[in-house]
Motif scaffolding. Structure first.
Motif, PDB file in Angstrom:
ATOM      1  N   UNK A   1      18.720  -0.104 -30.021  1.00 47.13           N
ATOM      2  CA  UNK A   1      18.278   1.284 -29.889  1.00 47.13           C
ATOM      3  C   UNK A   1      16.787   1.358 -29.538  1.00 47.13           C
ATOM      4  N   UNK A   2      16.423   2.429 -28.791  1.00 49.29           N
ATOM      5  CA  UNK A   2      15.029   2.650 -28.379  1.00 49.29           C
ATOM      6  C   UNK A   2      14.089   2.575 -29.574  1.00 49.29           C
ATOM      7  N   UNK A   3      14.494   3.227 -30.672  1.00 50.54           N
ATOM      8  CA  UNK A   3      13.700   3.180 -31.904  1.00 50.54           C
ATOM      9  C   UNK A   3      14.124   1.943 -32.715  1.00 50.54           C
ATOM     10  N   UNK A   4      13.217   0.982 -32.875  1.00 49.84           N
ATOM     11  CA  UNK A   4      13.588  -0.266 -33.555  1.00 49.84           C
ATOM     12  C   UNK A   4      14.130  -0.045 -34.972  1.00 49.84           C
ATOM     13  N   UNK A   5      13.724   1.062 -35.613  1.00 49.49           N
ATOM     14  CA  UNK A   5      14.219   1.369 -36.958  1.00 49.49           C
ATOM     15  C   UNK A   5      15.722   1.625 -36.949  1.00 49.49           C
TER      16      UNK A   5
ATOM     17  N   UNK B   1      15.344  -4.940 -32.814  1.00 49.92           N
ATOM     18  CA  UNK B   1      15.385  -5.137 -34.272  1.00 49.92           C
ATOM     19  C   UNK B   1      14.509  -6.338 -34.652  1.00 49.92           C
ATOM     20  N   UNK B   2      14.601  -7.415 -33.860  1.00 51.82           N
ATOM     21  CA  UNK B   2      13.864  -8.635 -34.187  1.00 51.82           C
ATOM     22  C   UNK B   2      12.369  -8.521 -33.904  1.00 51.82           C
TER      23      UNK B   2
ATOM     24  N   UNK C   1       7.462  -0.335 -32.672  1.00 50.32           N
ATOM     25  CA  UNK C   1       7.602   1.118 -32.806  1.00 50.32           C
ATOM     26  C   UNK C   1       8.407   1.644 -31.622  1.00 50.32           C
ATOM     27  N   UNK C   2       8.702   2.942 -31.617  1.00 45.55           N
ATOM     28  CA  UNK C   2       9.480   3.537 -30.533  1.00 45.55           C
ATOM     29  C   UNK C   2       8.732   3.432 -29.202  1.00 45.55           C
ATOM     30  N   UNK C   3       7.412   3.456 -29.252  1.00 43.66           N
ATOM     31  CA  UNK C   3       6.619   3.330 -28.017  1.00 43.66           C
ATOM     32  C   UNK C   3       6.461   1.874 -27.614  1.00 43.66           C
ATOM     33  N   UNK C   4       6.068   1.043 -28.574  1.00 40.39           N
ATOM     34  CA  UNK C   4       5.861  -0.390 -28.291  1.00 40.39           C
ATOM     35  C   UNK C   4       7.142  -1.116 -28.670  1.00 40.39           C
ATOM     36  N   UNK C   5       8.146  -0.960 -27.794  1.00 41.68           N
ATOM     37  CA  UNK C   5       9.480  -1.436 -28.169  1.00 41.68           C
ATOM     38  C   UNK C   5       9.940  -2.643 -27.353  1.00 41.68           C
ATOM     39  N   UNK C   6       8.978  -3.453 -26.898  1.00 47.81           N
ATOM     40  CA  UNK C   6       9.205  -4.825 -26.413  1.00 47.81           C
ATOM     41  C   UNK C   6       9.898  -4.962 -25.064  1.00 47.81           C
ATOM     42  N   UNK C   7      10.945  -4.156 -24.822  1.00 47.26           N
ATOM     43  CA  UNK C   7      11.707  -4.309 -23.577  1.00 47.26           C
ATOM     44  C   UNK C   7      12.131  -2.975 -22.984  1.00 47.26           C
ATOM     45  N   UNK C   8      12.303  -2.989 -21.662  1.00 45.29           N
ATOM     46  CA  UNK C   8      12.963  -1.905 -20.946  1.00 45.29           C
ATOM     47  C   UNK C   8      14.201  -2.468 -20.277  1.00 45.29           C
ATOM     48  N   UNK C   9      15.259  -1.678 -20.196  1.00 46.76           N
ATOM     49  CA  UNK C   9      16.432  -2.047 -19.412  1.00 46.76           C
ATOM     50  C   UNK C   9      17.000  -0.816 -18.736  1.00 46.76           C
ATOM     51  N   UNK C  10      17.484  -0.974 -17.509  1.00 45.90           N
ATOM     52  CA  UNK C  10      18.039   0.151 -16.750  1.00 45.90           C
ATOM     53  C   UNK C  10      19.199   0.797 -17.504  1.00 45.90           C
ATOM     54  N   UNK C  11      19.367   2.133 -17.308  1.00 45.65           N
ATOM     55  CA  UNK C  11      20.447   2.827 -18.003  1.00 45.65           C
ATOM     56  C   UNK C  11      21.677   3.071 -17.136  1.00 45.65           C
ATOM     57  N   UNK C  12      21.630   2.670 -15.853  1.00 44.68           N
ATOM     58  CA  UNK C  12      22.817   2.797 -14.995  1.00 44.68           C
ATOM     59  C   UNK C  12      22.667   1.828 -13.828  1.00 44.68           C
ATOM     60  N   UNK C  13      23.784   1.561 -13.162  1.00 41.25           N
ATOM     61  CA  UNK C  13      23.764   0.642 -12.016  1.00 41.25           C
ATOM     62  C   UNK C  13      22.892   1.225 -10.894  1.00 41.25           C
ATOM     63  N   UNK C  14      22.990   2.540 -10.681  1.00 33.69           N
ATOM     64  CA  UNK C  14      22.175   3.183  -9.640  1.00 33.69           C
ATOM     65  C   UNK C  14      20.686   3.076  -9.954  1.00 33.69           C
ATOM     66  N   UNK C  15      20.308   3.374 -11.194  1.00 37.61           N
ATOM     67  CA  UNK C  15      18.897   3.244 -11.569  1.00 37.61           C
ATOM     68  C   UNK C  15      18.441   1.792 -11.496  1.00 37.61           C
ATOM     69  N   UNK C  16      19.320   0.860 -11.845  1.00 33.23           N
ATOM     70  CA  UNK C  16      18.966  -0.556 -11.754  1.00 33.23           C
ATOM     71  C   UNK C  16      18.591  -0.909 -10.316  1.00 33.23           C
ATOM     72  N   UNK C  17      19.384  -0.461  -9.361  1.00 33.15           N
ATOM     73  CA  UNK C  17      19.100  -0.738  -7.944  1.00 33.15           C
ATOM     74  C   UNK C  17      17.726  -0.204  -7.550  1.00 33.15           C
ATOM     75  N   UNK C  18      17.440   1.034  -7.925  1.00 31.99           N
ATOM     76  CA  UNK C  18      16.160   1.662  -7.569  1.00 31.99           C
ATOM     77  C   UNK C  18      14.993   0.955  -8.260  1.00 31.99           C
ATOM     78  N   UNK C  19      15.174   0.608  -9.519  1.00 30.51           N
ATOM     79  CA  UNK C  19      14.093  -0.035 -10.285  1.00 30.51           C
ATOM     80  C   UNK C  19      13.825  -1.446  -9.754  1.00 30.51           C
ATOM     81  N   UNK C  20      14.896  -2.185  -9.442  1.00 34.59           N
ATOM     82  CA  UNK C  20      14.724  -3.529  -8.873  1.00 34.59           C
ATOM     83  C   UNK C  20      13.956  -3.423  -7.558  1.00 34.59           C
ATOM     84  N   UNK C  21      14.334  -2.435  -6.746  1.00 34.63           N
ATOM     85  CA  UNK C  21      13.697  -2.268  -5.429  1.00 34.63           C
ATOM     86  C   UNK C  21      12.220  -1.906  -5.548  1.00 34.63           C
ATOM     87  N   UNK C  22      11.832  -1.264  -6.673  1.00 32.58           N
ATOM     88  CA  UNK C  22      10.410  -0.932  -6.840  1.00 32.58           C
ATOM     89  C   UNK C  22       9.563  -2.193  -7.075  1.00 32.58           C
ATOM     90  N   UNK C  23      10.148  -3.236  -7.629  1.00 32.25           N
ATOM     91  CA  UNK C  23       9.344  -4.411  -8.011  1.00 32.25           C
ATOM     92  C   UNK C  23       9.719  -5.718  -7.329  1.00 32.25           C
TER      93      UNK C  23
END
Ligand code: CMP
Length: 139
Positions: free
Chosen positions: A91-95, A104-105, A109-131
């Motif tokens: 979950x976004x909020x580690x708590x 969890x590991x 905090x909810x802001x400094x939450x270590x990782x981002x991951x795409x929330x859909x296949x379409x967004x994944x394509x767009x996000x990959x293409x940005x970087x």
């Protein structure tokens, strides 16, 4: 189906020297890191990446944080990679994150939450293409 998702190891992960520890969890879950680069995100890149959150009260703080130190941008590949990675992140909020998840590991905090991951296949394509360009990914 085999999918790709976009991942970011955020500045709290690089600051605490946890990129290998996080990658170990990713790989143990069966996701393959088929693209990876350590960068300093510019303010412009961060504002574009988080454009959907522009009107949120935490937008400024989010951009500040994401540009506060190096990040590792990644392309992960595997069976149902988008949903699988969201499960592995927790979950976004580690708590509220489940036992064994990355947040969890490791997350602070909810802001400094270590990782981002795409929330859909379409967004994944767009996000990959940005970087990433195609020649920076090798499956
Ligand atoms: P991420 O999945 O990268 O995408 C949006 C980010 O906004 C999210 O991770 C959180 O890190 C961040 N975020 C969500 N809610 C808050 C909040 N209340 N305060 C600060 N950051 C937040």
């Amino acid at each position: 189906a085999t999918e790709r998702t976009f991942s970011i190891l955020k500045p709290d992960a690089t600051r605490r020297n946890l990129t290998g520890a996080v990658n170990a969890v990713i790989e143990a879950a069966g996701l393959r890191i088929v693209g990876q680069r350590r960068i300093r995100m510019s303010r412009e890149q961060a504002e574009k990446f988080y454009e959907v959150h522009k009107e949120r009260p935490f937008f400024g703080e989010l951009v500040e944080f994401m540009t506060s130190g190096p990040v590792v941008v990644q392309v992960l590949e595997g069976e149902n990679a988008v949903a699988k990675y969201r499960e592995v992140m927790g979950a976004t909020n580690p708590a509220q994150a489940a036992e064994g998840t990355i947040r969890k590991q490791f997350a602070e905090s909810v802001g400094e939450n270590t990782v981002h991951g795409s929330d859909s296949v379409d967004n994944a394509k767009a996000e990959i293409a940005q970087f990433f360009t195609d020649d920076q990914i090798a499956a």
